[in-house]
Design a protein around this motif. Structure first.
Motif, mmCIF file in Angstrom:
data_model
loop_
_atom_site.group_PDB
_atom_site.id
_atom_site.type_symbol
_atom_site.label_atom_id
_atom_site.label_comp_id
_atom_site.label_asym_id
_atom_site.label_seq_id
_atom_site.Cartn_x
_atom_site.Cartn_y
_atom_site.Cartn_z
ATOM 1 N N MET A 177 0.850 -1.171 0.000
ATOM 2 C CA MET A 177 0.000 0.000 0.000
ATOM 3 C C MET A 177 0.903 1.244 0.000
ATOM 4 O O MET A 177 1.986 1.213 0.588
ATOM 5 C CB MET A 177 -0.920 0.024 1.216
ATOM 6 N N MET A 178 0.462 2.335 -0.624
ATOM 7 C CA MET A 178 1.329 3.489 -0.819
ATOM 8 C C MET A 178 0.639 4.797 -0.402
ATOM 9 O O MET A 178 -0.568 4.956 -0.585
ATOM 10 C CB MET A 178 1.731 3.604 -2.297
ATOM 11 N N GLY A 179 1.438 5.711 0.133
ATOM 12 C CA GLY A 179 0.952 7.042 0.458
ATOM 13 C C GLY A 179 2.093 8.031 0.381
ATOM 14 O O GLY A 179 3.224 7.671 0.038
ATOM 15 N N GLU A 180 1.817 9.289 0.677
ATOM 16 C CA GLU A 180 2.863 10.309 0.627
ATOM 17 C C GLU A 180 2.560 11.409 1.620
ATOM 18 O O GLU A 180 1.421 11.569 2.063
ATOM 19 C CB GLU A 180 3.012 10.856 -0.787
ATOM 20 N N ASN A 181 3.592 12.171 1.951
ATOM 21 C CA ASN A 181 3.501 13.132 3.045
ATOM 22 C C ASN A 181 3.293 14.556 2.535
ATOM 23 O O ASN A 181 4.191 15.376 2.542
ATOM 24 C CB ASN A 181 4.770 13.051 3.900
ATOM 25 N N ARG A 182 2.077 14.809 2.047
ATOM 26 C CA ARG A 182 1.671 16.171 1.721
ATOM 27 C C ARG A 182 0.200 16.351 2.071
ATOM 28 O O ARG A 182 -0.523 15.377 2.264
ATOM 29 C CB ARG A 182 1.970 16.530 0.269
ATOM 30 N N GLN A 183 -0.237 17.593 2.146
ATOM 31 C CA GLN A 183 -1.596 17.893 2.598
ATOM 32 C C GLN A 183 -2.637 17.166 1.751
ATOM 33 O O GLN A 183 -3.585 16.598 2.264
ATOM 34 C CB GLN A 183 -1.855 19.413 2.515
ATOM 35 N N LEU A 184 -2.471 17.239 0.432
ATOM 36 C CA LEU A 184 -3.375 16.564 -0.489
ATOM 37 C C LEU A 184 -2.674 15.366 -1.107
ATOM 38 O O LEU A 184 -2.674 15.168 -2.316
ATOM 39 C CB LEU A 184 -3.853 17.535 -1.577
ATOM 40 N N GLY A 185 -2.041 14.581 -0.258
ATOM 41 C CA GLY A 185 -1.278 13.441 -0.729
ATOM 42 C C GLY A 185 -2.143 12.393 -1.407
ATOM 43 O O GLY A 185 -3.307 12.187 -1.053
ATOM 44 N N PHE A 186 -1.582 11.740 -2.398
ATOM 45 C CA PHE A 186 -2.261 10.632 -3.057
ATOM 46 C C PHE A 186 -2.029 9.336 -2.278
ATOM 47 O O PHE A 186 -1.010 9.165 -1.616
ATOM 48 C CB PHE A 186 -1.743 10.472 -4.489
ATOM 49 N N TYR A 187 -2.980 8.451 -2.359
ATOM 50 C CA TYR A 187 -2.824 7.099 -1.828
ATOM 51 C C TYR A 187 -3.024 6.149 -3.001
ATOM 52 O O TYR A 187 -3.840 6.399 -3.888
ATOM 53 C CB TYR A 187 -3.820 6.818 -0.697
ATOM 54 N N TYR A 188 -2.259 5.090 -3.044
ATOM 55 C CA TYR A 188 -2.371 4.189 -4.182
ATOM 56 C C TYR A 188 -1.925 2.791 -3.788
ATOM 57 O O TYR A 188 -1.320 2.591 -2.728
ATOM 58 C CB TYR A 188 -1.594 4.712 -5.390
ATOM 59 N N ARG A 189 -2.259 1.850 -4.662
ATOM 60 C CA ARG A 189 -2.063 0.448 -4.316
ATOM 61 C C ARG A 189 -2.230 -0.405 -5.564
ATOM 62 O O ARG A 189 -2.848 0.027 -6.557
ATOM 63 C CB ARG A 189 -3.093 0.008 -3.277
ATOM 64 N N PRO A 190 -1.727 -1.642 -5.527
ATOM 65 C CA PRO A 190 -2.080 -2.574 -6.595
ATOM 66 C C PRO A 190 -3.482 -3.118 -6.365
ATOM 67 O O PRO A 190 -3.967 -3.174 -5.228
ATOM 68 C CB PRO A 190 -1.030 -3.682 -6.429
ATOM 69 N N SER A 191 -4.145 -3.508 -7.427
ATOM 70 C CA SER A 191 -5.408 -4.217 -7.271
ATOM 71 C C SER A 191 -5.130 -5.554 -6.582
ATOM 72 O O SER A 191 -3.999 -6.040 -6.587
ATOM 73 C CB SER A 191 -6.066 -4.439 -8.639
ATOM 74 N N LEU A 211 -4.429 1.343 -8.573
ATOM 75 C CA LEU A 211 -5.527 2.215 -8.172
ATOM 76 C C LEU A 211 -4.931 3.369 -7.388
ATOM 77 O O LEU A 211 -4.112 3.150 -6.483
ATOM 78 C CB LEU A 211 -6.528 1.462 -7.296
ATOM 79 N N LEU A 212 -5.306 4.595 -7.754
ATOM 80 C CA LEU A 212 -4.761 5.790 -7.097
ATOM 81 C C LEU A 212 -5.888 6.762 -6.788
ATOM 82 O O LEU A 212 -6.760 7.005 -7.632
ATOM 83 C CB LEU A 212 -3.706 6.453 -7.981
ATOM 84 N N GLY A 213 -5.866 7.302 -5.562
ATOM 85 C CA GLY A 213 -6.923 8.214 -5.139
ATOM 86 C C GLY A 213 -6.391 9.478 -4.507
ATOM 87 O O GLY A 213 -5.230 9.563 -4.100
ATOM 88 N N GLY A 214 -7.263 10.470 -4.427
ATOM 89 C CA GLY A 214 -6.925 11.745 -3.801
ATOM 90 C C GLY A 214 -8.162 12.604 -3.663
ATOM 91 O O GLY A 214 -9.268 12.211 -4.059
ATOM 92 N N ARG A 215 -7.998 13.788 -3.095
ATOM 93 C CA ARG A 215 -9.127 14.681 -2.854
ATOM 94 C C ARG A 215 -9.663 15.259 -4.161
ATOM 95 O O ARG A 215 -8.915 15.578 -5.083
ATOM 96 C CB ARG A 215 -8.729 15.810 -1.912
ATOM 97 N N ASP A 216 -10.980 15.427 -4.198
ATOM 98 C CA ASP A 216 -11.706 15.926 -5.360
ATOM 99 C C ASP A 216 -12.461 17.171 -4.905
ATOM 100 O O ASP A 216 -13.301 17.097 -4.007
ATOM 101 C CB ASP A 216 -12.660 14.828 -5.837
ATOM 102 N N SER A 217 -12.168 18.319 -5.515
ATOM 103 C CA SER A 217 -12.772 19.579 -5.059
ATOM 104 C C SER A 217 -14.162 19.812 -5.644
ATOM 105 O O SER A 217 -14.810 20.803 -5.300
ATOM 106 C CB SER A 217 -11.870 20.761 -5.410
ATOM 107 N N SER A 218 -14.636 18.919 -6.517
ATOM 108 C CA SER A 218 -15.973 19.115 -7.091
ATOM 109 C C SER A 218 -17.041 18.838 -6.038
ATOM 110 O O SER A 218 -16.811 18.116 -5.060
ATOM 111 C CB SER A 218 -16.171 18.203 -8.302
#
Length: 436
Positions: free
Chosen positions: A282-296, A303-310
């Motif tokens: 499992m993967m992440g990063e150290n920023r305010q709007l950091g992405f998180y990602y992982r293998p299926s 698969l990669l996710g992050g904040r969506d401002s919509s």
């Protein structure tokens, strides 16, 4: 104009292997021991515990059970607490900070034991997690934090210098990072389906597409109004999290729903997956709007996710923004096709700490701040023990005062786009400072 079909599907990747369950409609009981509002991880776990203890209990959901964040999340068992140890200590004292940190370890252990003992078939793998540092100053701080965490709680966690980084992630974007071995991944929709299976077998009644519209005091109990009828209940538990509506106005003023979007790539070649995600962590990063990602779970796509401002609809720009993050980390994926893009609501509060609390007799278990895979079952379980008056078993570091209300907020997060833009600006400044 951009092609409107950025991804093949705008439904969760997880629904391919575990489609939503539409439960048959059934009459609403006129009297119950407990009514639960919300049938996600927290509500179903609480209902399971209560049903096994002999309580008559029903969970009501405005959608299909698990259609919200429970089947839309990344499936990472992080149990993250967003404020760091120093911040929690400053706000609540060192004793509370230590208790919260220790509870994270117990919550993950509970989840893993629960999956095993209940026989939940949800593709769980304890593979560990890597968190990337934006620069060397940040890396040094993260390395010290990992060392302190290992000493305090005995968690296997360690720093990874940049020279060894490619053994964990096939990217040059980071300047090293840290690894935690107590974090894994699961299939979130399968996990919810399995939770639902064992809860129904235990005697929990679940009403789908049956929103609760009002909760009012009725003597020593409550009158719960639903779209299918009114129920007299001795106790009420609200577990709506990022999908809280006007039926729980006290909670709605304290939880801000934030969209989190995830994209899934098409299947990648085995050699490419082995290069980009060599340990399938499992993967992440150290920023305010950091992405998180992982293998299926099958190890064939990312698969990669992050904040969506919509805030409304499903705008193309949101998927493009998350895709840009994917390419920033893995430039070689610039032309890869996306099979799925979807979003779901997470719920943030002003403390950024999950919570169990009681107000006017109603118990609330909510505010998972984007880490509900671990926190929702844990908090739901403790809320059930609280309702049953099981003092020591109900004890949790998250059971304290309600989070403060958000000023000028009544359920419409009109301010979120500006806040997310502010965080994005902070991230750009941090990256610039870290890499000067």
């Amino acid at each position: 104009m951009q092609d409107q079909k950025i991804a093949d599907r705008n439904t969760p990747y997880w629904w391919e292997a575990s489609p939503l369950q539409s439960l048959p409609q059934q009459p609403v009981a006129t009297k119950l021991d407990v009514v639960i509002v919300g049938a996600g991880y927290a509500g179903i776990t609480a209902g399971l515990m209560l049903a096994r203890a002999g309580r008559s209990v029903a969970a009501f959901d405005a959608m299909n059970p698990g259609e919200g964040a429970s089947s839309r999340n990344g499936g990472i068992t992080s149990g993250t607490i967003r404020p760091d140890f120093a911040t929690i200590t400053r706000h609540f004292g060192e004793e509370k900070a230590i208790a919260i940190e220790a509870e994270g370890k117990r919550a993950r252990e509970f989840l893993y034991h629960f999956i095993e003992t209940e026989g939940l078939n949800c593709d769980f793998q304890l593979v560990g997690a890597f968190k990337g540092a934006l620069g060397y100053k940040q890396y040094d701080k993260m390395a010290r934090s990992a060392e302190a965490l290992a000493k305090r709680l005995g968690i296997e966690t360690y720093a990874v210098p940049r020279g060894e980084q490619l053994e964990y992630v096939g990217s040059d974007f980071y300047r090293g990072g840290t690894v935690r071995k107590d974090i894994g991944g699961l299939h979130p929709a399968k996990f919810h389906a399995e939770l639902l299976r064992v809860a129904l077998a235990a005697g929990l009644t679940v009403h789908s597409h049956t929103p609760v519209t009002a909760i009012s005091r009725d003597g020593d109990g409550f009158r719960v109004t639903t779209s299918a009828g009114t129920v007299e209940a001795r106790q009420v538990l609200v577990c709506t999290n990022g999908y809280t509506d006007g039926a729980a106005p006290f909670l709605r003023r304290r939880l801000v729903p934030v969209r989190s979007r995830i994209i899934a790539t098409e299947e990648l070649a085995p050699a490419q997956m082995a290069r980009l995600m060599p340990k399938l962590m499992m993967m992440g990063e150290n920023r305010q709007l950091g992405f998180y990602y992982r293998p299926s779970p099958d190890g064939k796509r990312i698969l990669l996710g992050g904040r969506d401002s919509s805030r409304t609809g499903d705008p193309v720009a949101s998927t493009l923004g998350i895709r840009k993050g994917l390419v920033e980390i893995f430039p070689e994926l610039e032309t890869v096709r996306l099979s799925h893009s979807w979003f779901g609501n997470v719920a943030m509060n002003r403390d950024m700490i999950p919570r169990i609390f009681e107000k006017n007799g109603v118990v609330y278990a909510s505010g998972f701040c984007g880490s509900g895979v671990v926190w929702a079952p844990w908090v739901g379980m403790h809320a059930a023990h609280k309702l049953m008056g099981q003092g020591e078993r109900a004890r949790s570091a998250f059971d304290f005062r309600p989070p403060a209300a958000v000023p000028l907020y009544r359920g419409d997060p009109w301010f979120l786009p500006a806040i997310i833009k502010g965080y994005a600006f902070q991230d750009r400044i941090t990256l610039w400072r870290e890499r000067r």
